[in-house]
Design a protein around this motif. Structure first.
Motif, PDB file in Angstrom:
ATOM      1  N   ARG A   1      40.829  75.433 -48.233  1.00  0.00           N
ATOM      2  CA  ARG A   1      41.570  75.738 -48.607  1.00  0.00           C
ATOM      3  C   ARG A   1      41.819  76.562 -48.727  1.00  0.00           C
ATOM      4  NH1 ARG A   1      42.869  70.244 -52.046  1.00  0.00           N
ATOM      5  NH2 ARG A   1      39.752  70.527 -51.799  1.00  0.00           N
TER       6      ARG A   1
ATOM      7  N   ARG B   1      40.781  76.788 -60.460  1.00  0.00           N
ATOM      8  CA  ARG B   1      42.297  75.765 -59.131  1.00  0.00           C
ATOM      9  C   ARG B   1      41.221  75.192 -58.866  1.00  0.00           C
ATOM     10  NH1 ARG B   1      47.036  77.052 -58.808  1.00  0.00           N
ATOM     11  NH2 ARG B   1      47.601  75.710 -56.957  1.00  0.00           N
ATOM     12  N   ASP B   2      41.939  73.593 -58.741  1.00  0.00           N
ATOM     13  CA  ASP B   2      40.595  72.865 -58.055  1.00  0.00           C
ATOM     14  C   ASP B   2      41.048  71.757 -56.543  1.00  0.00           C
ATOM     15  OD1 ASP B   2      43.559  71.403 -58.650  1.00  0.00           O
ATOM     16  OD2 ASP B   2      42.681  69.951 -59.886  1.00  0.00           O
ATOM     17  N   ASP B   3      42.307  72.821 -56.341  1.00  0.00           N
ATOM     18  CA  ASP B   3      43.020  72.814 -54.854  1.00  0.00           C
ATOM     19  C   ASP B   3      42.132  73.972 -54.040  1.00  0.00           C
ATOM     20  OD1 ASP B   3      44.064  74.562 -56.516  1.00  0.00           O
ATOM     21  OD2 ASP B   3      45.674  74.143 -55.610  1.00  0.00           O
TER      22      ASP B   3
END
Length: 462
Positions: free
Chosen positions: A57, A127-129
């Motif tokens: 990602r 962001r954690d994604d």
């Protein structure tokens, strides 16, 4: 600039801790200042493997000339579900809109946009994604962005150079080691077909023992440097107005470092650098009545590096002079010699009666080119031809290798030590070129781990 300002610009503030201003103005203390930038590192990112990422990602910061090209290199990887672009960031809304429009042609999932302020990139980094952040911004932002992204649990792939202060090189290594996050420089020339071909021949013993190499960045950039719309705020031109040295070491030095196993059995020992006077860029600026008409960067810089294994490297830098493009790409060995631009190969004979002075002919050259084609080119050449806007396909191969290594949980081709060693030559060249070409000992960013002979990751087939 005053001497103290010049030294701080090349070294950073840490060089002056515990040293008096009088010492800083003593020309004999230059090496002490270089040594004083050192931070504690341990070399634990050699052969580092992160957890496998089935789908990487990605966030991209900077969508100008370079970032927009790198985005397009992800098309094949996104379509084959190796990667997904999660977020895009630029301070100009038109650039994020343009990038998102391109992305929407081959990615169906939603992409998050960050363009609200100069610091909105930090929100992307938090962001954690996101697993990997691509940084393609002006040079002055590379280090601070790379550090912040690692501190926020992201792998980092940054455009060249990853740093241009010596202090920043140490910070990058220390932070990568502490966070256990990959931090690499996107040096695309290591993935060019000619460089990979030469590397494969070296690995196969065609060159014998290498004694000398030459690399360069010889590229007439006068029009782009002086174009008020090309480099945002003309940030790159200001580098030439304020500094003097080799600002773009990595296109030549990256491939050479692989040729010489730098960081994997050899390392840089010391350098000396000199620049000519500046003429061509100021002449061009006056011809178009540009507001900046004087520049500190000499037209031509030569930086000579000696390795610990007593091999030599000559780096050249010239973006002011009207001339054809060249990276030189010379390799001199006990059995063969190569010169680039145009590519020519000489194969020596073991019989004195056949010693000569001619390059091999075209038919023989084609045989060597085919016989020693690098496995990466064999595998990816057809796919990479669809991405010619990425410097003839090498940008695609670079991004492909990065993502696939992360997918498979393998060490990356280029590591944080490679990245800072190649970038550190810039501030060291400045120090030498501006002190009568004083010889400077090059710091060891690997904590001695360069002494371990290890294979090049770029030789693996994945």
């Amino acid at each position: 600039m005053k001497r103290i300002d010049f030294l701080q610009a090349a070294l950073g503030a840490s060089a002056f801790v515990g040293l008096s201003l009088a010492a800083c103005n003593d020309k004999d203390s230059l090496q002490e200042l270089v040594n004083n930038t050192r931070l504690k590192v341990n070399g634990n990112m050699f052969n580092f493997s992160s957890n496998k990422l089935e789908k990487v990602r990605v966030g991209i910061i900077g969508l100008g000339n370079r970032g927009s090209v790198l985005l397009q290199m992800f098309q094949y990887l996104v379509e084959n579900e190796y990667a997904e672009i999660i977020a895009l960031c630029d301070i100009e809304e038109k650039k994020t809109n343009s990038a998102n429009s391109i992305l929407s042609k081959w990615q169906t999932t939603k992409t998050f946009i960050y363009n609200k302020s100069e610091n909105d990139w930090k929100n992307l980094a938090k962001r954690d994604d996101i697993d990997l952040i691509i940084i393609a911004t002006p040079w002055r932002l590379h280090t601070q962005m790379s550090l912040y992204c690692m501190q926020n649990n992201k792998h980092v792939a940054c455009e060249v150079p990853i740093a241009y202060k010596l202090e920043d090189c140490w910070k990058l290594v220390q932070t990568s080691e502490k966070t256990k996050k990959h931090c690499i420089m996107l040096e695309n020339c290591n993935y060019n077909s000619e460089e990979l071909w030469i590397l494969n021949m070296i690995q196969e013993g065609v060159f014998g023992d290498i004694t000398h190499t030459e690399g360069a960045y010889l590229h007439d950039l006068r029009a782009l440097l002086l174009d008020k719309n090309y480099y945002q705020g003309q940030w790159r031109l200001h580098q030439h107005a304020e500094r003097n040295g080799n600002f773009y070491t990595t296109h030549g030095l990256g491939p050479i470092s692989f040729y010489l196993n730098i960081g994997r059995g050899d390392t840089f020992s010391h350098l000396t650098s000199m620049s000519t006077r500046e003429k061509n860029l100021s002449i061009a600026a006056k011809q178009i009545n540009h507001p900046i008409k004087e520049f500190k960067c000499g037209d031509f810089n030569n930086t000579l590096i000696k390795t610990e294994q007593e091999k030599s490297i000559l780096l050249q830098f010239d973006v002011h002079t009207g001339r054809p493009y060249s990276r030189i790409n010379k390799v001199v060995g006990t059995k063969a010699v190569h010169d680039g631009y145009p590519s020519r190969l000489y194969i020596d004979s073991e019989k004195p009666e056949f010693w000569g002075h001619k390059w091999i002919n075209d038919d023989e050259y084609k045989i060597y080119r085919e016989k020693y084609k690098h496995p990466i080119i064999k595998k990816l050449k057809k796919i990479s031809q669809d991405f010619k806007q990425g410097h003839g396909g090498m940008d695609f191969i670079m991004i492909y290798r990065l993502v696939r290594c992360l997918n498979l949980g393998l060490p990356l081709d280029i590591n944080v030590y490679d990245s800072v060693m190649w970038s550190a030559i810039t501030p060291l060249s400045e120090l030498s070129a501006n002190t009568n070409s004083q010889s400077i000992k090059i710091p060891d960013f690997t904590s001695g781990k360069w002494k371990i002979n290890s294979p090049l990751e770029i030789m693996r087939e994945i």
